[in-house]
Design a protein around this motif. Structure first.
Motif, PDB file in Angstrom:
ATOM      1  N   UNK A   1       0.850  -1.197   0.000  1.00 26.42           N
ATOM      2  CA  UNK A   1       0.000   0.000   0.000  1.00 26.42           C
ATOM      3  C   UNK A   1       0.884   1.245   0.000  1.00 26.42           C
ATOM      4  N   UNK A   2       0.830   2.048  -1.052  1.00 29.32           N
ATOM      5  CA  UNK A   2       1.651   3.267  -1.091  1.00 29.32           C
ATOM      6  C   UNK A   2       1.032   4.368  -0.238  1.00 29.32           C
TER       7      UNK A   2
ATOM      8  N   UNK B 221      -7.478   8.332  -1.843  1.00 19.74           N
ATOM      9  CA  UNK B 221      -8.379   8.475  -0.688  1.00 19.74           C
ATOM     10  C   UNK B 221      -9.811   8.706  -1.156  1.00 19.74           C
ATOM     11  N   UNK B 222      -9.970   9.557  -2.178  1.00 17.74           N
ATOM     12  CA  UNK B 222     -11.309   9.839  -2.700  1.00 17.74           C
ATOM     13  C   UNK B 222     -11.969   8.593  -3.257  1.00 17.74           C
ATOM     14  N   UNK B 223     -11.207   7.816  -4.054  1.00 16.07           N
ATOM     15  CA  UNK B 223     -11.763   6.588  -4.621  1.00 16.07           C
ATOM     16  C   UNK B 223     -12.074   5.583  -3.518  1.00 16.07           C
TER      17      UNK B 223
ATOM     18  N   UNK C  25      -3.091   1.759  -8.353  1.00 12.20           N
ATOM     19  CA  UNK C  25      -3.807   2.823  -7.646  1.00 12.20           C
ATOM     20  C   UNK C  25      -5.208   2.359  -7.233  1.00 12.20           C
ATOM     21  N   UNK C  26      -5.876   1.632  -8.121  1.00 12.11           N
ATOM     22  CA  UNK C  26      -7.209   1.101  -7.793  1.00 12.11           C
ATOM     23  C   UNK C  26      -7.127   0.077  -6.680  1.00 12.11           C
ATOM     24  N   UNK C  27      -6.089  -0.786  -6.743  1.00  6.65           N
ATOM     25  CA  UNK C  27      -5.900  -1.788  -5.691  1.00  6.65           C
ATOM     26  C   UNK C  27      -5.644  -1.129  -4.344  1.00  6.65           C
TER      27      UNK C  27
ATOM     28  N   UNK D 184      -7.828  -1.384  -0.830  1.00  9.55           N
ATOM     29  CA  UNK D 184      -7.250  -1.733   0.476  1.00  9.55           C
ATOM     30  C   UNK D 184      -7.626  -0.705   1.534  1.00  9.55           C
ATOM     31  N   UNK D 185      -7.578   0.601   1.163  1.00 10.39           N
ATOM     32  CA  UNK D 185      -7.968   1.643   2.111  1.00 10.39           C
ATOM     33  C   UNK D 185      -9.448   1.556   2.448  1.00 10.39           C
TER      34      UNK D 185
END
Length: 576
Positions: free
Chosen positions: A281-282, A289-291, A351-353, A357-358
């Motif tokens: 997770x970067x 965060x928005x997604x 980025x989607x992954x 995770x978030x």
């Protein structure tokens, strides 16, 4: 090799340290493991940098997690699942997928042309967390309630759905009928091989080593990795093979023993999996965060809509329809598995992954609090739902129960507040010894199955929440001669026996009140509150067990069993 050992050491140390903090602050352990991985990983402190180490740790953890998930999937229970569970799970999965594809494509995520972000997020959002749900429901003692059983049934069928997706996942980029059939055929060969071996070979082997725990454990691991390698040779994946290996053992006579032996090892490698996942997770930017917040919001809304609607249409009542929807409103750890397989296959952007995770983390925290307070949330929501036109089972209940007094006419002499196994046994005993007494009894409960079953038997039953004073008034408590509180505090929602005794005594100063005590220390409190008699289940259980000991000492245990078997054969209980 030395670097891998050092990396595993760091993973375990930080997982343990943050796990202790999560335990003290009553947070999900999975959240602690993800944070630990992020902290020591390449995007955190950078103490674990080797991509090879991260991959090996993650794959080992994933293999063990899927093996254990497979062991816990009981195919017999799925076959015996009632139509309510099947309909609810089908509605949730189909509805969630339709809404998910439409929503995620609508916000611009890829669906085809080598990118399947929308599809993977749809699948991820359709699955709920077995780890979180089972843990919290176990703590609340709700696993054996109707909403609890519905929730667990949906979880099992979600796992089956995930298995089917993993079967076709490698062929998504070239999704043709022939390719799909080939993938399904490979899975069929794998499943058939595993089932044949587990049915005709493994029982004999495990029977020979049943007294050697270390060989049981080693045999289970050998089986897991063997089926994993067979899957790899069939161009599937070791992870898929480990899942099939677990499922093929789920009905195995030694499955319980295998599960007990492998559990500790499973926990170790599952910890490694989530720590390794945290390393990937970067540091999030605003778009991630928005997604993530969008994914979390969609998951909650879609789960409530697609779970509540089927249950409501099957006349389960507002409460029993809302509770499973609230229980299931999070993203599964299995969803993270699906996402990671998509990343490895190049089907989904990193980025989607990361956003998924978030979203998992956000919902893991929120869902724990929501499930713990689901009864209060449900009570708050039922009023507005009724005002917008949704009918609960108490609408026209008198007609459904074969009575026209609506609870306000001739009052029943005996009122039973709450209906669980003790009340079920009581009605069966009354029916056996004095059936005419059933006409003088009124039952109040909010279990839809209890309501319909009692109504079908011609008994007077009122659908309602006994913690609500209005329900007590409507049930005719004020005119009853004998009021029985049959549900222990551990199963009551929104009240306890002491509060109920005080409410009932205020409504009816002259009635005889029988209450139930969980603890010996509760007995005096219940008498002080106004109870006339308090039952303590452990005392009656102790009498029965002592009678069994006496029968065994006298060599009459078989006679005692025959006596009990005869009584069981005569009983016609509402609850099993």
């Amino acid at each position: 090799m030395h670097e891998l050992i050092r990396d595993i050491t760091l993973c375990i140390l930080f997982a343990w340290g943050l796990g202790l903090l999560a335990h003290f602050f009553r947070q999900p352990l999975i959240l602690a493991y993800l944070i630990a991985g992020f902290f020591i990983g390449p995007f955190g402190m950078g103490w674990v940098k080797s991509q090879e180490s991260i991959t090996v740790i993650s794959e080992l953890g994933l293999i063990f997690m899927l093996f254990m998930i497979g062991l816990e999937i009981d195919l017999k229970k799925i076959v015996r699942a009632g139509r309510v569970i099947l309909f609810a799970a089908g509605g949730q999965l189909v509805g969630g997928c339709v809404l998910g594809i439409a929503f995620f494509m609508g916000i611009g995520l890829a669906m085809g042309g080598g990118g399947f972000d929308a599809l993977y997020l749809t699948i991820a959002c359709a699955l709920s967390s077995t780890v979180i749900i089972v843990k919290v429901l176990y703590e609340k003692r709700e696993l054996d309630t109707l909403p609890g059983r519905i929730t667990l049934g949906v979880l099992v069928l979600q796992d089956i759905f995930a298995i089917l997706f993993l079967a076709v996942q490698p062929s998504l980029a070239n999704l043709q009928v022939g390719v799909i059939l080939l993938s399904v055929g490979r899975v069929g060969v794998l499943v058939a091989t595993a089932l044949v071996l587990s049915r005709y070979v493994l029982p004999r082997l495990f029977h020979q080593i049943a007294r050697r725990p270390e060989l049981i454990l080693l045999g289970a691991l050998a089986w897991c990795f063997l089926i994993g390698e067979i899957a790899e040779q069939l161009h599937l994946s070791r992870e898929m093979g480990s899942l099939v290996a677990g499922v093929s053992l789920s009905t195995f006579p030694y499955a319980l023993d295998v599960t007990a032996k492998v559990t500790t090892l499973r926990d170790f490698f599952i910890t490694l999996f989530f720590v390794a996942l945290g390393m990937t997770i970067p540091i999030p930017n605003m778009s991630v965060i928005g997604l993530a917040l969008v994914i979390a919001a969609f998951t909650v809304v879609s789960r409530v809509v697609t779970t509540f609607a089927p249950l409501y249409l099957m006349k389960q009542g507002l409460r029993a329809s809302l509770l499973p929807a609230l229980n299931l409103a999070q993203i599964s750890e299995f969803s993270l598995v699906v996402i990671q397989t998509g990343v490895a296959a190049g089907h989904i952007q990193t980025q989607t992954a990361s956003a998924a995770s978030f979203a998992f983390v956000v919902l893991a925290v929120l869902s724990t609090f929501v499930i713990m307070r689901s009864d209060q949330i449900t009570r708050f929501a039922i009023g507005p739902l009724k005002r917008i036109g949704l009918r609960d089972l108490d609408h026209g209940h008198a007609h459904d129960a074969g009575h026209d007094d609506g609870g306000h006419g001739e009052a029943r002499r005996i009122v039973i507040l709450g209906f669980f196994r003790a009340a079920s046994a009581l009605l069966s005993e009354i029916g056996r010894q004095n059936e005419s007494l059933l006409d003088q009894i009124s039952v109040v409960d909010f279990n839809p199955n209890v309501f319909r079953t009692l109504a079908d038997r011609g008994l007077h039953v009122i659908y309602g929440d006994i913690s609500n004073v209005d329900t007590l008034v409507h049930a005719g408590v004020g005119k009853a001669e004998l009021i029985i509180l049959s549900v222990p505090d551990s199963l009551l929602k929104g009240a306890n026996n002491e509060k109920l005794v005080r409410h009932v005594r205020a409504l009816n100063p002259t009635a005889k009140i029988v209450a139930t005590a969980d603890l010996l220390s509760d007995v005096e409190d219940l008498y002080a509150a106004g109870a006339d008699y308090v039952t303590v289940t452990r005392i009656t259980d102790a009498h029965e067990l002592y009678a069994v000991i006496e029968a065994a000492d006298a060599g009459l245990l078989e006679d005692k069993r025959a006596e009990i078997d005869a009584q069981l054969a005569e009983r016609k209980e509402v609850l099993p």
